[in-house]
Design a protein around this motif. Structure first.
Motif, PDB file in Angstrom:
ATOM      1  N   VAL A 134      92.966  26.406  99.368  1.00  0.00           N
ATOM      2  CA  VAL A 134      93.500  27.562  99.791  1.00  0.00           C
ATOM      3  C   VAL A 134      93.467  27.448 100.965  1.00  0.00           C
ATOM      4  N   LYS A 135      92.344  28.271 100.469  1.00  0.00           N
ATOM      5  CA  LYS A 135      91.229  28.055 102.575  1.00  0.00           C
ATOM      6  C   LYS A 135      91.321  26.683 103.287  1.00  0.00           C
ATOM      7  N   HIS A 136      91.391  25.495 103.125  1.00  0.00           N
ATOM      8  CA  HIS A 136      91.061  24.505 103.907  1.00  0.00           C
ATOM      9  C   HIS A 136      92.740  24.710 104.317  1.00  0.00           C
ATOM     10  N   LEU A 137      93.843  25.086 103.627  1.00  0.00           N
ATOM     11  CA  LEU A 137      95.231  24.868 104.243  1.00  0.00           C
ATOM     12  C   LEU A 137      95.337  26.145 105.301  1.00  0.00           C
ATOM     13  N   GLY A 138      94.710  27.319 105.363  1.00  0.00           N
ATOM     14  CA  GLY A 138      94.951  28.482 106.196  1.00  0.00           C
ATOM     15  C   GLY A 138      95.354  29.577 105.927  1.00  0.00           C
ATOM     16  N   TYR A 139      96.049  29.696 104.203  1.00  0.00           N
ATOM     17  CA  TYR A 139      97.345  30.859 103.633  1.00  0.00           C
ATOM     18  C   TYR A 139      96.004  31.657 103.086  1.00  0.00           C
ATOM     19  N   LYS A 140      96.746  32.946 103.781  1.00  0.00           N
ATOM     20  CA  LYS A 140      95.932  34.160 102.915  1.00  0.00           C
ATOM     21  C   LYS A 140      95.841  34.412 102.105  1.00  0.00           C
ATOM     22  N   TYR A 141      95.188  34.428 101.336  1.00  0.00           N
ATOM     23  CA  TYR A 141      94.732  34.646 100.059  1.00  0.00           C
ATOM     24  C   TYR A 141      93.653  36.077  99.705  1.00  0.00           C
ATOM     25  N   HIS A 142      93.444  35.603  98.390  1.00  0.00           N
ATOM     26  CA  HIS A 142      92.391  36.875  97.512  1.00  0.00           C
ATOM     27  C   HIS A 142      92.384  36.092  96.015  1.00  0.00           C
ATOM     28  N   PRO A 143      91.135  36.202  96.269  1.00  0.00           N
ATOM     29  CA  PRO A 143      90.034  35.209  95.414  1.00  0.00           C
ATOM     30  C   PRO A 143      89.774  35.797  94.235  1.00  0.00           C
ATOM     31  N   THR A 144      90.393  36.459  93.725  1.00  0.00           N
ATOM     32  CA  THR A 144      90.181  37.091  92.195  1.00  0.00           C
ATOM     33  C   THR A 144      91.420  38.045  92.198  1.00  0.00           C
ATOM     34  N   GLY A 145      91.945  38.182  91.368  1.00  0.00           N
ATOM     35  CA  GLY A 145      93.230  38.826  90.768  1.00  0.00           C
ATOM     36  C   GLY A 145      93.087  39.297  89.366  1.00  0.00           C
ATOM     37  N   THR A 146      93.654  40.291  88.889  1.00  0.00           N
ATOM     38  CA  THR A 146      93.951  40.597  87.745  1.00  0.00           C
ATOM     39  C   THR A 146      95.711  40.444  87.404  1.00  0.00           C
ATOM     40  N   MET A 147      95.905  39.528  85.941  1.00  0.00           N
ATOM     41  CA  MET A 147      97.066  39.366  86.423  1.00  0.00           C
ATOM     42  C   MET A 147      97.560  40.191  85.187  1.00  0.00           C
ATOM     43  N   VAL A 148      98.770  41.355  85.534  1.00  0.00           N
ATOM     44  CA  VAL A 148      99.462  41.436  84.221  1.00  0.00           C
ATOM     45  C   VAL A 148     100.267  40.885  83.860  1.00  0.00           C
ATOM     46  N   THR A 149     100.729  40.509  82.195  1.00  0.00           N
ATOM     47  CA  THR A 149     101.976  39.687  81.863  1.00  0.00           C
ATOM     48  C   THR A 149     102.428  40.588  80.567  1.00  0.00           C
ATOM     49  N   ILE A 150     103.610  40.983  80.752  1.00  0.00           N
ATOM     50  CA  ILE A 150     104.717  41.457  79.987  1.00  0.00           C
ATOM     51  C   ILE A 150     106.009  40.752  80.026  1.00  0.00           C
ATOM     52  N   GLU A 151     106.917  41.423  77.974  1.00  0.00           N
ATOM     53  CA  GLU A 151     107.110  40.495  77.732  1.00  0.00           C
ATOM     54  C   GLU A 151     108.642  39.616  78.461  1.00  0.00           C
ATOM     55  N   GLY A 152     108.764  40.972  79.399  1.00  0.00           N
ATOM     56  CA  GLY A 152     110.542  40.367  79.832  1.00  0.00           C
ATOM     57  C   GLY A 152     111.330  39.849  78.921  1.00  0.00           C
ATOM     58  N   PRO A 153     112.474  39.224  79.490  1.00  0.00           N
ATOM     59  CA  PRO A 153     112.837  38.881  80.729  1.00  0.00           C
ATOM     60  C   PRO A 153     113.116  40.527  81.877  1.00  0.00           C
ATOM     61  N   ARG A 154     112.724  41.850  80.886  1.00  0.00           N
ATOM     62  CA  ARG A 154     113.914  42.465  82.068  1.00  0.00           C
ATOM     63  C   ARG A 154     112.182  43.076  83.070  1.00  0.00           C
ATOM     64  N   PHE A 155     112.410  43.903  83.909  1.00  0.00           N
ATOM     65  CA  PHE A 155     111.270  44.022  85.115  1.00  0.00           C
ATOM     66  C   PHE A 155     110.303  45.371  84.630  1.00  0.00           C
ATOM     67  N   SER A 156     109.685  46.121  85.479  1.00  0.00           N
ATOM     68  CA  SER A 156     108.966  46.678  84.597  1.00  0.00           C
ATOM     69  C   SER A 156     109.689  47.962  85.576  1.00  0.00           C
ATOM     70  N   SER A 157     110.085  49.370  84.426  1.00  0.00           N
ATOM     71  CA  SER A 157     110.336  50.775  85.065  1.00  0.00           C
ATOM     72  C   SER A 157     108.931  51.534  86.135  1.00  0.00           C
ATOM     73  N   ARG A 158     109.594  51.533  86.762  1.00  0.00           N
ATOM     74  CA  ARG A 158     108.560  52.532  88.479  1.00  0.00           C
ATOM     75  C   ARG A 158     107.469  53.446  87.518  1.00  0.00           C
ATOM     76  N   ALA A 159     107.915  53.949  86.329  1.00  0.00           N
ATOM     77  CA  ALA A 159     106.522  54.176  85.910  1.00  0.00           C
ATOM     78  C   ALA A 159     105.537  53.407  84.929  1.00  0.00           C
ATOM     79  N   GLU A 160     106.024  52.053  84.373  1.00  0.00           N
ATOM     80  CA  GLU A 160     105.265  51.437  83.716  1.00  0.00           C
ATOM     81  C   GLU A 160     104.471  50.385  85.011  1.00  0.00           C
TER      82      GLU A 160
END
Length: 278
Positions: free
Chosen positions: A153-179
């Motif tokens: 990603v660095k080599h390609l010059g893209y803006k990136y974040h080297p770490t990140g926590t993914m929240v995985t929800i069941e779906g297929p709906r998207f989250s409510s604003r409260a969630e």
């Protein structure tokens, strides 16, 4: 140093990267595993001279809901094919102001909010391995694979974040604003519907798993205006993200082959084996 151990990279393409034309010498292979059929045919070939196997997570026609993806069959099929690594892409929403749609996040943690998915190969079925697997998830993603993805990603010059926590929800709906606000308050960085159980199953199989997250939107937590996730919002960023994901794979896979993976793979296989109580 070039690795003495030949690697075989499994690629699971997420939404927008279902069938990228990046594999040379393509051949299609239909397989069935003890856990059923994977999402689609396996496409074997090479990227930059490195052997790869490509699989569309939702099928090439994007016909399989996140809940209905046969994650166990997908991971088992790639393992049976001889894969040492799984490098995956995943479309997602951003839960943080500084993670902008179109940027890249190289995941290092997850929070699981799924409810309906088999998360282990060890299920006491006659065709499954014996025992119960208590796989450690302190460090879910392969750190060495993550670092190679960051190099790309660095080599390609893209803006990136080297770490990140993914929240995985069941779906297929998207989250409510409260969630969405709750997940943000927990320290979630991005949100999707597919990282779990894929990353867990890869660990049970002793595979080096790395994930490139491609944010398309700001999910549902923002109050200002009418900006919230919808299919229309997601689709506008897809094409651009898919192109970036494709370029990262083309750059990262030849990089993976430059390293000595033997100690890393041995450690992952031992960890998986020692996690099983029979």
């Amino acid at each position: 140093m070039h690795n003495a151990l030949s690697i075989l990279v499994g690629i699971i393409g997420g939404t927008g990267l279902d069938n990228p034309d990046i594999v040379q010498d393509r051949k299609e292979k239909t397989v069935v595993t003890p856990y059923g059929k994977p999402s689609d045919v396996l496409i074997t070939g090479t990227i930059g001279g490195v052997d790869c196997v490509l699989l569309a997570r939702h099928g090439r026609g994007h016909t399989i809901r996140p809940t209905d993806v046969n994650y166990r069959a997908n991971v088992a099929a790639l393992k049976e094919e001889g894969c040492t690594h799984l490098v995956v892409t995943t479309a997602c929403g951003s839960l943080q102001e500084d993670i902008h749609p179109g940027q890249i996040v190289i995941l290092d943690q997850f929070i699981d909010r799924t409810t309906k998915r088999e998360q282990s190969f060890y299920d006491n079925a006659a065709t499954s391995p014996k025992g119960i697997c208590h796989i450690p998830m302190h460090t879910p993603f392969c750190e060495k694979t993550r670092q190679v993805l960051i190099e790309s990603v660095k080599h390609l010059g893209y803006k990136y974040h080297p770490t990140g926590t993914m929240v995985t929800i069941e779906g297929p709906r998207f989250s409510s604003r409260a969630e969405s606000k709750l997940f943000k308050s927990w320290g979630g960085d991005v949100i999707n519907m597919t990282t779990v159980p894929e990353v867990v199953l890869a660990a049970e199989m002793g595979l080096c798993y790395g994930a490139v997250a491609l944010p398309t939107d700001y999910d549902s937590w923002r109050d200002e205006g009418n900006e919230h996730v919808s299919v229309e919002v997601v689709m506008t960023t897809f094409k651009q993200n898919a192109e970036k994901g494709k370029k990262i794979l083309q750059d990262a896979i030849p990089r993976l082959a430059k390293y000595d993976w033997k100690p890393v793979l041995e450690e992952r296989v031992v960890t998986a084996k020692e996690s099983v109580m029979v």
